[in-house]
Design an enzyme around this catalytic site. Structure first.
Site, PDB file in Angstrom:
ATOM      1  N   LYS A 197      97.671 -51.565 105.109  1.00 43.30           N
ATOM      2  CA  LYS A 197      98.786 -51.927 105.990  1.00 43.30           C
ATOM      3  C   LYS A 197      99.844 -52.699 105.193  1.00 43.30           C
ATOM      4  O   LYS A 197     101.029 -52.400 105.258  1.00 43.30           O
ATOM      5  CB  LYS A 197      98.247 -52.766 107.158  1.00 43.30           C
ATOM      6  N   GLU A 203      91.974 -56.066  96.554  1.00 46.19           N
ATOM      7  CA  GLU A 203      90.905 -55.089  96.315  1.00 46.19           C
ATOM      8  C   GLU A 203      91.482 -53.676  96.252  1.00 46.19           C
ATOM      9  O   GLU A 203      91.180 -52.888  95.355  1.00 46.19           O
ATOM     10  CB  GLU A 203      89.862 -55.143  97.450  1.00 46.19           C
ATOM     11  N   GLY A 255      95.333 -54.140 111.703  1.00 44.88           N
ATOM     12  CA  GLY A 255      94.515 -53.362 110.758  1.00 44.88           C
ATOM     13  C   GLY A 255      93.242 -52.831 111.389  1.00 44.88           C
ATOM     14  O   GLY A 255      92.906 -51.649 111.255  1.00 44.88           O
ATOM     15  N   ARG A 256      92.519 -53.684 112.126  1.00 44.42           N
ATOM     16  CA  ARG A 256      91.231 -53.256 112.684  1.00 44.42           C
ATOM     17  C   ARG A 256      91.389 -52.369 113.915  1.00 44.42           C
ATOM     18  O   ARG A 256      90.399 -51.942 114.502  1.00 44.42           O
ATOM     19  CB  ARG A 256      90.368 -54.477 112.998  1.00 44.42           C
ATOM     20  N   GLU A 341      86.464 -60.581 113.677  1.00 49.12           N
ATOM     21  CA  GLU A 341      87.798 -60.941 113.173  1.00 49.12           C
ATOM     22  C   GLU A 341      88.736 -61.206 114.353  1.00 49.12           C
ATOM     23  O   GLU A 341      89.657 -62.015 114.253  1.00 49.12           O
ATOM     24  CB  GLU A 341      88.357 -59.823 112.273  1.00 49.12           C
ATOM     25  N   HIS A 372      61.586 -50.722 112.873  1.00 46.96           N
ATOM     26  CA  HIS A 372      60.613 -50.979 111.806  1.00 46.96           C
ATOM     27  C   HIS A 372      61.100 -52.076 110.876  1.00 46.96           C
ATOM     28  O   HIS A 372      60.590 -52.215 109.766  1.00 46.96           O
ATOM     29  CB  HIS A 372      60.344 -49.680 111.039  1.00 46.96           C
ATOM     30  N   LYS A 501      90.990 -66.041 100.215  1.00 46.58           N
ATOM     31  CA  LYS A 501      91.859 -65.213  99.363  1.00 46.58           C
ATOM     32  C   LYS A 501      92.635 -66.102  98.394  1.00 46.58           C
ATOM     33  O   LYS A 501      92.751 -65.800  97.203  1.00 46.58           O
ATOM     34  CB  LYS A 501      92.874 -64.440 100.214  1.00 46.58           C
TER      35      LYS A 501
HETATM   36  O1  F6P Z   1      91.654 -59.779 104.967  1.00 44.07           O
HETATM   37  C1  F6P Z   1      91.539 -59.238 106.227  1.00 44.07           C
HETATM   38  C2  F6P Z   1      92.477 -58.079 106.407  1.00 44.07           C
HETATM   39  O2  F6P Z   1      93.775 -58.517 106.532  1.00 44.07           O
HETATM   40  C3  F6P Z   1      92.060 -57.244 107.599  1.00 44.07           C
HETATM   41  O3  F6P Z   1      92.534 -57.736 108.789  1.00 44.07           O
HETATM   42  C4  F6P Z   1      92.595 -55.917 107.225  1.00 44.07           C
HETATM   43  O4  F6P Z   1      92.036 -54.892 107.984  1.00 44.07           O
HETATM   44  C5  F6P Z   1      92.219 -55.865 105.765  1.00 44.07           C
HETATM   45  O5  F6P Z   1      92.411 -57.188 105.313  1.00 44.07           O
HETATM   46  C6  F6P Z   1      92.982 -54.888 104.919  1.00 44.07           C
HETATM   47  O6  F6P Z   1      94.359 -55.144 104.956  1.00 44.07           O
HETATM   48  P1  F6P Z   1      95.389 -54.073 104.455  1.00 44.07           P
HETATM   49  O7  F6P Z   1      95.265 -52.868 105.301  1.00 44.07           O
HETATM   50  O8  F6P Z   1      96.722 -54.735 104.572  1.00 44.07           O
HETATM   51  O9  F6P Z   1      95.063 -53.751 103.011  1.00 44.07           O
END
Ligand code: F6P
Length: 536
Positions: A197, A203, A255-256, A341, A372, A501
């Protein structure tokens, strides 16, 4: 007495009342279950009776749920800490929908992007869009959190409908993740989707660069085999992805909650635009139900009220999600982000301390595997874990129908066992039947007692199709919304992820040897020096 207090008093009155005895009422099962477009939620195996339910519904009414719901569907800026509307429902709205944000209809843009993403997905599937060596055989979605969990969960869920290229998901910054995925692929036939987003997530940007380097070693124009999904189109351009392969969305999609739009691109490629459309239709059907059904007969509302009863009133801190559906194996992880979240907050909308606990810890695994592993604690541990079972009446493997029957039997057996338990006398009788007696029998019997009276709900659906998956996901989204409204918090921000972060950024230079760890605490310094001692 306010309604919270009335509910607490009701809980004290009920105490450990037997849930099983509620079934003396022959209408118990029917009266404590709900239907929506072929799906049924059975919450009869909880200690909620008509009086409790009425109080819970009054709690939702008192929280202004109906007005908040309308505010969300009509584009009001209900995400106040980020000053944004909350309109993931727009991503699945019908062709004739009109949704206004700041006086402008957003649906034309939503439809245009959906059409572009679907057309691109079909181009990839048909081979019209190709890699350097021809047809795309593999798609790698690079994203994390909401840009990974939703599409990854849904791609697995819809495996029987998968007729496009293979789809892989890379999320972790741990190089092991991308290494293990790319090692199996041919860069000349791979499409990489960078899904973020913000297009700043460390990452994702790190993995995207790694994928680009991997591609560049074999492909003369690596950028041509990249697509991006983001709200930040200037950043996608800076990364070198041509605008025709960039699919945007607006900041009013959290995002979620973003799976329904272009973040679902990898899923669209896997199952095709038509199936993806059925998935949207399922979400839309749940939206219609949520928006129109009376609160007491409204599936997301009731599921939320069951959750509030168990967590905030009965004090059960966790909730197990137990899909008896192997293809929903990623659902618990997806719901962890969606629920934790969204509702893992300690202040109310106005910044005051939350007077009650926030949302529960959500966890789970598919059945029968969980049986199990951790079901021991669910049946005999000292803490009560409300369980949420999910079950398809029919599988996708007609030649393995006998296995599906076993799966169904196990699912129903678990909720029955949680409800009934096994008394000391029953345990004694079982042991006596095996020939034990006297002290030996007594010694063993208590270990075989199941307290029972443990609550569960079951969501049952005909078969896990794209439409049904859409219903399920929208059901949980709205459940989270309702719980958030009742708790009085903002379900749509996530400030709690920021501190870690920032600290990770400050530790980077320390690990590179360019900054000192002097301002870190002793434990962190010790861990750093362990890593530095084993580096290289
Ligand atoms: O760090 C949490 C977050 O902001 C989530 O809410 C989001 O889904 C994820 O990181 C990834 O964010 P992006 O889509 O901006 O890379």
């Amino acid at each position: 007495m306010d309604i919270w207090q009335e509910l607490e008093a009701q809980h004290a009155r009920i105490g450990d009342r037997s849930i099983l005895e509620l079934f003396m009422d022959p209408k118990r099962a029917e009266g404590f279950s709900l239907h929506s477009d072929g799906m049924m939620l059975d919450y009869a195996k909880t200690n909620i009776d008509a009086e409790t339910r009425a109080l819970l519904v009054a709690l939702a009414e008192g929280a202004g749920l109906e007005a908040r719901r309308e505010a969300m569907f009509t584009g009001a800026r209900i995400n106040t800490t980020e000053d944004r509307a909350v309109l993931h429902v727009a991503l699945r709205a019908g062709d004739d929908a009109q949704i206004m944000v700041d006086g402008a209809d957003v649906m034309a843009q939503v439809r245009a992007t959906r059409a572009r993403a679907c057309a691109f997905a079909e181009d990839v599937r048909s081979g019209r869009f190709a890699g350097q060596a021809g047809r795309i055989t593999d798609v790698v979605n690079i994203g994390i959190g909401g840009s990974d969990l939703g599409p990854a969960m849904a791609t697995l869920a819809l495996a029987p409908f998968h007729d496009g290229p293979r789809v892989h998901y890379v999320s972790n910054v741990d190089g092991a993740h991308i290494q293990d995925v790319l090692a199996r692929l041919d860069p000349e036939r791979t499409l990489v989707i960078v899904a973020s987003k913000t297009f700043t997530t460390i990452e994702t940007m790190t993995n995207a660069q790694t994928a680009r380097d991997w591609m560049a070693a074999k492909v003369s124009d690596p950028g041509a085999q990249f697509a991006a999904v983001s709200t930040a189109q200037e950043r996608t351009a800076a990364f070198g992805i041509a605008p025709e392969r960039v699919f945007g969305f607006e900041d009013w999609v959290g995002g979620r909650y973003s799976l329904w739009g272009p973040i679902g691109l990898a899923l669209m490629i896997a199952v095709g635009a038509e199936r993806f459309g059925e998935f949207l239709a399922g979400g839309r059907a749940m939206d219609d139900h949520f928006r129109t059904a009376p609160l007491g007969a409204n599936m997301p509302v009731l599921l939320a009220l069951v959750g509030v009863w168990h967590n905030q009133i009965c004090g059960h801190a966790t909730r197990a999600v137990l899909p008896y559906d192997q293809r929903l194996a990623r659902l618990p992880a997806y719901l962890q982000q969606l629920e934790m979240e969204s509702n893992g907050k300690r202040v109310a909308l106005d910044g005051s301390d939350l007077p009650r606990h926030s949302g529960p810890v959500v966890w789970g695994e598919p059945g029968t595997n969980g049986q199990h592993a951790f079901f021991q604690l669910i049946h005999q541990g000292t803490r009560v874990v409300p369980c949420e079972f999910l079950l398809a009446a029919r599988g996708h493997e007609p030649h393995l129908a006998h296995q599906h029957r076993l799966l169904v039997a196990n699912c129903l057996a678990q909720s029955e066992a949680l409800l009934r338990g096994r008394s000391l006398d029953e345990a004694r009788a079982t042991l006596a039947a095996k020939g034990l007696e006297g002290a030996a029998l007594e010694e063993q019997a208590r270990h075989r007692v199941f307290p029972g009276n443990r609550p569960s709900t079951t969501l049952i659906y005909p078969q896990l199709t794209p439409f049904v998956l859409g219903q399920i996901i929208a059901l949980y989204e709205h459940r989270v919304f309702v719980e958030g409204v009742i708790l009085g918090l903002n379900s749509f921000d996530q400030w709690g992820v920021e501190l870690g972060k920032e600290l990770a950024q400050s530790l980077g230079p320390v690990l590179d040897g360019q900054a000192s760890a002097v301002d870190k605490d002793g434990s962190t310094r010790q861990l750093l020096s362990f890593v530095q001692g084993h580096d290289g």
